[in-house]
Design a protein around this motif. Structure first.
Motif, PDB file in Angstrom:
ATOM      1  N   UNK A 342       7.161  74.258  -9.036  1.00 24.34           N
ATOM      2  CA  UNK A 342       8.518  73.984  -9.034  1.00 24.34           C
ATOM      3  C   UNK A 342       9.220  72.829  -9.149  1.00 24.34           C
ATOM      4  N   UNK A 343       8.539  71.802  -8.506  1.00 30.64           N
ATOM      5  CA  UNK A 343       8.774  70.452  -8.610  1.00 30.64           C
ATOM      6  C   UNK A 343       9.089  69.922  -9.945  1.00 30.64           C
ATOM      7  N   UNK A 344       8.394  70.523 -11.065  1.00 30.17           N
ATOM      8  CA  UNK A 344       8.188  70.013 -12.315  1.00 30.17           C
ATOM      9  C   UNK A 344       9.384  70.716 -13.108  1.00 30.17           C
ATOM     10  N   UNK A 345       9.970  71.857 -12.263  1.00 28.85           N
ATOM     11  CA  UNK A 345      11.071  72.556 -12.934  1.00 28.85           C
ATOM     12  C   UNK A 345      12.362  71.828 -12.529  1.00 28.85           C
ATOM     13  N   UNK A 346      12.368  71.614 -11.389  1.00 29.35           N
ATOM     14  CA  UNK A 346      13.689  71.107 -10.559  1.00 29.35           C
ATOM     15  C   UNK A 346      13.380  70.867  -9.055  1.00 29.35           C
ATOM     16  N   UNK A 347      13.515  69.482  -8.722  1.00 28.99           N
ATOM     17  CA  UNK A 347      13.076  69.129  -7.623  1.00 28.99           C
ATOM     18  C   UNK A 347      14.127  69.714  -6.572  1.00 28.99           C
ATOM     19  N   UNK A 348      15.085  70.144  -7.056  1.00 24.80           N
ATOM     20  CA  UNK A 348      16.270  71.031  -5.942  1.00 24.80           C
ATOM     21  C   UNK A 348      15.403  72.065  -5.420  1.00 24.80           C
ATOM     22  N   UNK A 349      14.631  72.952  -6.408  1.00 17.17           N
ATOM     23  CA  UNK A 349      14.109  74.143  -6.159  1.00 17.17           C
ATOM     24  C   UNK A 349      12.978  74.166  -5.219  1.00 17.17           C
ATOM     25  N   UNK A 350      12.012  73.036  -5.488  1.00 17.90           N
ATOM     26  CA  UNK A 350      10.870  72.772  -4.490  1.00 17.90           C
ATOM     27  C   UNK A 350      11.249  72.317  -3.183  1.00 17.90           C
ATOM     28  N   UNK A 351      12.279  71.676  -3.076  1.00 22.76           N
ATOM     29  CA  UNK A 351      12.802  71.051  -1.771  1.00 22.76           C
ATOM     30  C   UNK A 351      13.259  72.389  -0.912  1.00 22.76           C
ATOM     31  N   UNK A 352      13.944  73.355  -1.496  1.00 20.48           N
ATOM     32  CA  UNK A 352      14.613  74.358  -0.813  1.00 20.48           C
ATOM     33  C   UNK A 352      13.547  75.577  -0.539  1.00 20.48           C
ATOM     34  N   UNK A 353      12.852  75.653  -1.449  1.00 20.68           N
ATOM     35  CA  UNK A 353      11.500  76.648  -1.212  1.00 20.68           C
ATOM     36  C   UNK A 353      10.707  76.130  -0.067  1.00 20.68           C
ATOM     37  N   UNK A 354      10.367  74.978  -0.005  1.00 24.59           N
ATOM     38  CA  UNK A 354       9.291  74.303   0.957  1.00 24.59           C
ATOM     39  C   UNK A 354      10.216  74.287   2.306  1.00 24.59           C
ATOM     40  N   UNK A 355      11.338  74.272   2.359  1.00 25.68           N
ATOM     41  CA  UNK A 355      12.299  74.423   3.624  1.00 25.68           C
ATOM     42  C   UNK A 355      12.144  75.684   3.930  1.00 25.68           C
ATOM     43  N   UNK A 379       8.618  67.200   0.050  1.00 24.32           N
ATOM     44  CA  UNK A 379       9.605  67.722  -1.162  1.00 24.32           C
ATOM     45  C   UNK A 379      11.035  67.623  -0.800  1.00 24.32           C
ATOM     46  N   UNK A 380      11.569  67.571   0.418  1.00 23.01           N
ATOM     47  CA  UNK A 380      12.686  67.390   0.834  1.00 23.01           C
ATOM     48  C   UNK A 380      13.359  65.908   0.774  1.00 23.01           C
ATOM     49  N   UNK A 381      12.126  64.986   1.063  1.00 15.86           N
ATOM     50  CA  UNK A 381      12.573  63.603   0.822  1.00 15.86           C
ATOM     51  C   UNK A 381      12.651  63.374  -0.572  1.00 15.86           C
ATOM     52  N   UNK A 382      11.898  63.898  -1.534  1.00 20.58           N
ATOM     53  CA  UNK A 382      11.864  63.715  -3.044  1.00 20.58           C
ATOM     54  C   UNK A 382      13.095  64.004  -3.300  1.00 20.58           C
ATOM     55  N   UNK A 383      13.714  65.188  -2.721  1.00 18.08           N
ATOM     56  CA  UNK A 383      15.095  65.735  -3.386  1.00 18.08           C
ATOM     57  C   UNK A 383      16.010  64.878  -3.035  1.00 18.08           C
ATOM     58  N   UNK A 384      15.972  64.426  -1.703  1.00 21.77           N
ATOM     59  CA  UNK A 384      17.138  63.506  -1.175  1.00 21.77           C
ATOM     60  C   UNK A 384      16.947  62.207  -2.008  1.00 21.77           C
ATOM     61  N   UNK A 385      16.042  61.616  -2.619  1.00 17.64           N
ATOM     62  CA  UNK A 385      15.803  60.481  -3.217  1.00 17.64           C
ATOM     63  C   UNK A 385      16.463  60.853  -4.569  1.00 17.64           C
ATOM     64  N   UNK A 386      16.350  61.802  -5.075  1.00 17.10           N
ATOM     65  CA  UNK A 386      17.016  61.986  -6.280  1.00 17.10           C
ATOM     66  C   UNK A 386      18.624  62.208  -6.006  1.00 17.10           C
ATOM     67  N   UNK A 387      19.119  62.968  -4.680  1.00 16.55           N
ATOM     68  CA  UNK A 387      20.402  62.711  -4.558  1.00 16.55           C
ATOM     69  C   UNK A 387      20.947  61.293  -4.505  1.00 16.55           C
ATOM     70  N   UNK A 388      20.052  60.333  -4.034  1.00 14.00           N
ATOM     71  CA  UNK A 388      20.453  58.979  -3.832  1.00 14.00           C
ATOM     72  C   UNK A 388      20.729  58.335  -4.810  1.00 14.00           C
ATOM     73  N   UNK A 389      20.617  58.941  -6.068  1.00 17.18           N
ATOM     74  CA  UNK A 389      20.910  58.097  -7.438  1.00 17.18           C
ATOM     75  C   UNK A 389      22.266  58.554  -7.632  1.00 17.18           C
ATOM     76  N   UNK A 390      23.066  59.444  -6.763  1.00 15.58           N
ATOM     77  CA  UNK A 390      24.555  59.350  -7.053  1.00 15.58           C
ATOM     78  C   UNK A 390      25.274  59.199  -5.772  1.00 15.58           C
ATOM     79  N   UNK A 391      25.800  58.060  -5.812  1.00 17.22           N
ATOM     80  CA  UNK A 391      26.504  57.413  -4.500  1.00 17.22           C
ATOM     81  C   UNK A 391      27.393  58.591  -3.945  1.00 17.22           C
ATOM     82  N   UNK A 392      28.267  59.427  -4.835  1.00 14.68           N
ATOM     83  CA  UNK A 392      28.990  60.343  -4.243  1.00 14.68           C
ATOM     84  C   UNK A 392      28.351  61.400  -3.187  1.00 14.68           C
ATOM     85  N   UNK A 393      27.104  61.350  -3.470  1.00 14.54           N
ATOM     86  CA  UNK A 393      26.250  62.477  -2.683  1.00 14.54           C
ATOM     87  C   UNK A 393      25.471  61.899  -1.501  1.00 14.54           C
ATOM     88  N   UNK A 394      26.127  60.791  -0.989  1.00 13.07           N
ATOM     89  CA  UNK A 394      25.402  60.007   0.150  1.00 13.07           C
ATOM     90  C   UNK A 394      25.420  60.722   1.572  1.00 13.07           C
TER      91      UNK A 394
END
Length: 681
Positions: A342-355, A379-394
Motif C-alpha cells: 500500500x505504501x507504494x500506491x499511496x502513503x495515505x493508504x498505508x498509514x490509515x490501514x496500519x492505524x 507508516x503514520x510518521x511517513x505519512x506525516x512527513x509527506x503532509x509536512x511538505x505542505x505548510x498548510x497541513x501543519x
C-alpha cells in the motif's frame, strides 16, 4: 538523493563539503489533494478517540461488539469518502489539473472496502461464511458481465446464436446474477432442442433459489438449505448427462458443453470453476469469490488464506498492478505485506490501514526493529512527513505525529515551534490586517491561536511556552511591549520578562521621556495580571516593570502639567524603593523642573529631605568607588558625557533641592502649596 552541483570556481577534486538534499517520493499536495487529506483526518481523529477510550476501559476492540461496530462504521467512512473523491475526479473536466486522477481514488476505494470486508466484519459475523460479502465486493468494484453485453443479447430473437451468449450466461452464474440468468435461460424455450428447453426450464428455479446466507437467521438453516439445493443440482446433472451426444450441438456450438460448465459451477467443482474463470478472462479474485460461493459456501475468513494460496499457485496476481498485489496480500491474510504494498500506491493508504490494523491487533504494537517504532507508527510518521511538505497541513501533521509515541511527539514539537505565526504588522492583506488588529487588541487569534489550541489538545505545554516566547520576541521587535510582556508571562519566562523591561527602559535612554511614556502606555494594563501571576523569586522582574510603568506615568503627568501627582510618583518610587538604585540619579535629575517651578510647591519639606538623602547617598557611594552602581544609567542618558558630567548634573539637582528647601523654610510650609508672585531665589 541528489548532490548540489559544485560552483564553477571550485577545482576538481576539491574536498570542500557540499550540502546533500533528499528528494521526497511524493509531490506536495495540491488544493484538491489537500481537501482529501484534511477531510479524512477528521475520521482519523475519531478513530484515535475510539481506540483511546477502549484502552482506558481495558476493552479488546475486536472482541467487543460495540467498539468493533464503531470501528467498522469509521472504516466505511474512509471507503465512502474515497468513493466521493473518485466520483469528483471522474466528473472533473480539467483532469490535467488533478494531481491524482480518478483511477487512483478508485484503487483506494477497492483496497479499503476489501480490508473492511475481510478484517472489520459486522459484530457477530466474525465467524460467519464470507462468500456473500466477497461476492458483493467483487460485483461492486469489478463489474462483469457488462451491461452493454446484456442489452445487446436482449435485442436478439435467437441470442444463443451470438458468440457472447454462453460466456455471458456463464459469467452471470459465477457472479450470482440470478435474474439475468433466468431471463436468458427463458429465451432457450424457443431453442430447437427439446433437451435444452427442458434442462433450462429446470435450471431457472435452481439459480433463482440459490440459498444465500443473508436469507437465514441461523447458519445451520443456511447449511441445510445449501445441502438440499446441492442435491437438486445433482439431479439436474443426471438429466444433463442423459442427453445423447449426437444432439448436443445445435449447429452453432456445443450447447451441452457450455451448459455443463454452468452446472459444474453450481455443483461446486473446483476444477471447473478455475478453468471457466480463466477462459472468460477472469482473474484469481473471481476464482476465490466463486470458490466461496459454490465450492465451499461455508468458507470463513480465517480459512480463506489457505484456499487463496492454492488458487494463486495456478492463477497468480499481476505483479505490475499495485492494486492487484494489495488485494492478494489482504486475501492471503498478510497485513504486513499489504502495508508494504500500500505504501507504494499511496502513503495515505498505508498509514490509515496500519492505524486500524494495530487497533484490531493484526500487527504488533511494539517496535519490530532497532528504530523504536512500531509498524503502525512507522507508516503514520511517513505519512506525516509527506503532509509536512505542505505548510498548510501543519495542524494535521501534528495530529498524526502526536499519536506515534514520544518519537512522534518530539517531531510534532519541532513543527509547532516553527509554524510561521505572522505576527508582524501586515502591510498588504486585509484579512491579515484584521487578524493583526484582533491580536493587538488583546485577543488570541489567527495562527497563534491555532498553535496554542494544538499544543493544548496534545498536552504539549513546554512547546506552548516556547511558542509564547517566540511571540513575545516578535512583539518586542515590533515594540509592542504590552503584548510582549503578556506572552512572556504566559510562557512563564521571567528572565525574558526582565529583558523586555530593560528594552522598555532603554526607550527612555535612547528616545527620551516623551517617546518612553508613549511606548509604555500599553504596558500598564498587563501589570495587575502579572502581579497576581508572579510569585516568590520572580517578583524582582515585576518590581522592575512596576518602576517602568510608574516612571512613564510620572512623565505623562508632568507633560500634562499634573505636577502634584507627578511629584507623588517620584516620592513613592523612592520611598518604597520601586526605583532601582541605578535609576535613582535619573529620577532625581528629572525632578529638577519641578523643584525650580515658581508656581507650585509640589513637595513637602519631609519629601524634599527624602530627595536630598537619596542624592547624598548617590554622591557618597560614588565617591567611594560605587559610581557604576549608581551612575551608569545617567551616564548613558548623557550620551557623550561620562561620570564627570553625571556628577555635575547631580550637583545641579543638589542646588535645586537646596533652593527648594530654603523656600519651604521661608514660607514655613509643611505641605504642598501653590505660590503666586514668589520671587526667584
Amino acid at each position: 538523493m541528489s548532490w548540489k552541483k559544485a560552483p564553477h570556481h571550485m577545482k576538481a577534486g576539491s574536498s570542500k563539503r557540499q550540502p546533500v538534499y533528499f528528494a521526497g517520493e511524493y509531490l506536495a499536495p495540491d488544493a484538491e489533494r489537500r481537501t482529501f487529506l484534511s477531510d479524512t483526518s477528521v475520521i482519523f481523529n475519531v478513530v484515535q478517540n475510539l481506540v483511546k477510550t477502549a484502552r482506558s476501559k481495558e476493552i479488546v476492540l475486536f472482541d467487543n461488539g460495540e467498539t468493533l461496530g464503531a470501528l467498522r462504521k469509521l472504516a466505511q467512512d474512509y471507503v465512502n469518502f474515497c468513493k466521493e473523491c473518485w466520483i469528483f475526479a471522474a466528473e472533473t473536466t480539467s483532469k490535467e489539473l488533478l494531481q491524482f486522477h480518478e483511477d487512483h481514488y478508485r484503487q483506494l476505494h477497492t483496497c479499503l472496502s476489501l480490508f473492511t470486508v475481510l478484517y472489520v466484519p459486522e459484530p457477530g459475523m466474525e465467524g460467519a461464511p464470507v462468500g456473500e460479502e466477497l461476492l458483493d465486493w467483487l460485483n461492486t468494484h469489478f463489474i462483469e458481465p457488462s451491461t452493454d453485453e446484456g442489452k445487446h443479447l436482449a435485442t436478439l430473437d435467437r441470442p444463443w446464436e451470438d458468440d457472447t451468449f454462453w460466456p455471458y450466461l456463464t459469467r452471470a452464474t459465477l457472479r450470482g446474477l440470478s435474474k439475468a440468468c433466468a431471463f436468458f435461460l427463458e429465451t432457450l424455450s424457443q431453442h430447437r432442442s427439446t433437451y435444452l428447453q427442458g434442462i433450462s426450464r429446470a435450471l431457472i428455479p435452481l439459480l433463482t433459489n440459490h440459498p444465500r446466507l443473508n436469507q437465514f437467521s441461523a447458519e445451520r438453516d443456511f447449511a441445510i438449505a445449501s445441502r438440499r439445493w446441492r442435491d437438486r443440482i445433482k439431479t439436474l446433472r443426471f438429466e444433463l448427462d442423459r442427453v445423447p451426444e449426437d444432439v448436443r450441438d445445435d449447429g452453432f456450438q456445443n450447447w451441452w458443453e457450455q451448459l455443463s460448465d454452468v452446472v459444474g459451477i453450481l455443483e461446486g467443482r473446483s476444477e471447473v470453476v478455475k478453468r471457466v474463470c480463466v477462459e472468460l478472462g477472469g482473474d484469481w479474485k473471481e476464482v476465490c469469490v466463486a470458490w466461496s460461493m459454490f465450492v465451499d459456501p461455508r468458507l470463513r475468513r480465517q480459512d480463506l488464506p489457505d484456499v487463496v494460496v492454492e488458487i494463486l499457485d495456478e492463477v497468480p496476481p499481476d505483479p505490475t498492478n499495485q492494486e492487484d498485489v494489495i488485494h492478494a496480500s489482504l486475501f492471503l491474510g498478510k497485513p504486513v505485506q499489504a502495508l508494504r504494498d500500500a505504501a507504494h500506491m499511496d502513503i495515505w493508504l498505508s498509514a490509515h490501514l496500519a492505524d486500524m490494523m494495530e487497533a484490531l491487533e493484526l500487527i504488533e504494537p511494539t517496535p519490530t526493529d532497532d528504530s523504536d517504532l512500531s509498524l503502525r507508527n512507522y507508516y503514520v510518521i511517513q505519512f506525516a512527513e509527506y503532509l509536512h511538505s505542505d505548510l498548510n497541513c501543519w495542524r494535521h501533521t501534528v495530529d498524526y505525529l502526536c499519536t506515534c509515541g514520544e518519537i512522534g511527539k518530539k517531531m510534532a514539537d519541532e513543527i509547532l515551534i516553527r509554524v510561521p505565526l505572522r505576527l508582524q504588522s501586515p502591510k498588504d492583506s486585509d484579512a491579515a490586517t484584521q487578524e493583526s488588529a484582533r491580536i493587538r487588541a488583546g485577543d488570541l487569534a489567527g495562527m497563534l491561536k491555532e498553535v496554542n489550541a494544538s499544543c493544548f489538545d496534545h498536552g504539549r505545554e513546554e512547546v506552548r511556552r516556547m511558542v509564547c516566547k517566540i511571540a513575545a520576541q516578535t512583539f518586542l521587535r515590533e515594540k509592542e511591549y504590552g503584548l510582549a510582556l503578556s506572552y512572556c508571562a504566559s510562557a512563564e519566562d521571567w528572565p525574558g520578562l526582565g529583558r523586555i523591561v530593560d528594552r522598555v527602559l532603554e526607550e527612555y535612554i535612547t528616545q527620551g521621556p516623551s517617546n518612553f511614556a508613549r511606548s509604555v502606555a500599553n504596558v500598564a494594563p498587563s501589570l495587575h495580571a502579572l502581579q497576581a501571576q508572579s510569585q516568590g523569586r520572580n517578583g524582582v522582574f515585576i518590581y522592575r516593570l512596576i518602576f517602568a510603568v510608574r516612571f512613564a506615568e510620572y512623565h505623562q503627568r508632568k507633560s500634562n502639567k499634573e505636577y502634584l501627582s507627578a511629584a507623588g510618583d517620584i516620592v513613592v518610587m523612592l520611598k518604597e524603593e520601586v526605583a532601582p538604585r541605578s535609576w535613582w540619579a535619573v529620577v532625581l535629575t528629572d525632578t529638577t523642573d519641578l523643584l525650580r517651578n515658581n508656581e507650585i510647591m509640589p513637595f513637602t519639606t519631609a519629601e524634599a529631605v527624602l530627595l536630598l538623602h537619596k542624592l547624598e547617598e548617590i554622591l557618597s557611594r560614588s565617591s567611594h568607588g560605587a559610581g557604576k552602581d549608581y551612575l551608569s544609567i545617567l551616564i548613558q542618558c548623557s550620551k557623550n558625557g561620562g561620570e564627570k558630567l553625571a556628577l555635575q548634573k547631580l550637583q545641579d539637582v543638589r542646588l535645586a533641592l537646596a533652593k527648594y528647601y530654603a523656600r519651604c523654610a521661608v514660607m514655613n510650609v509643611g505641605g504642598k502649596t501653590t505660590v503666586s508672585g514668589m520671587l526667584n531665589m
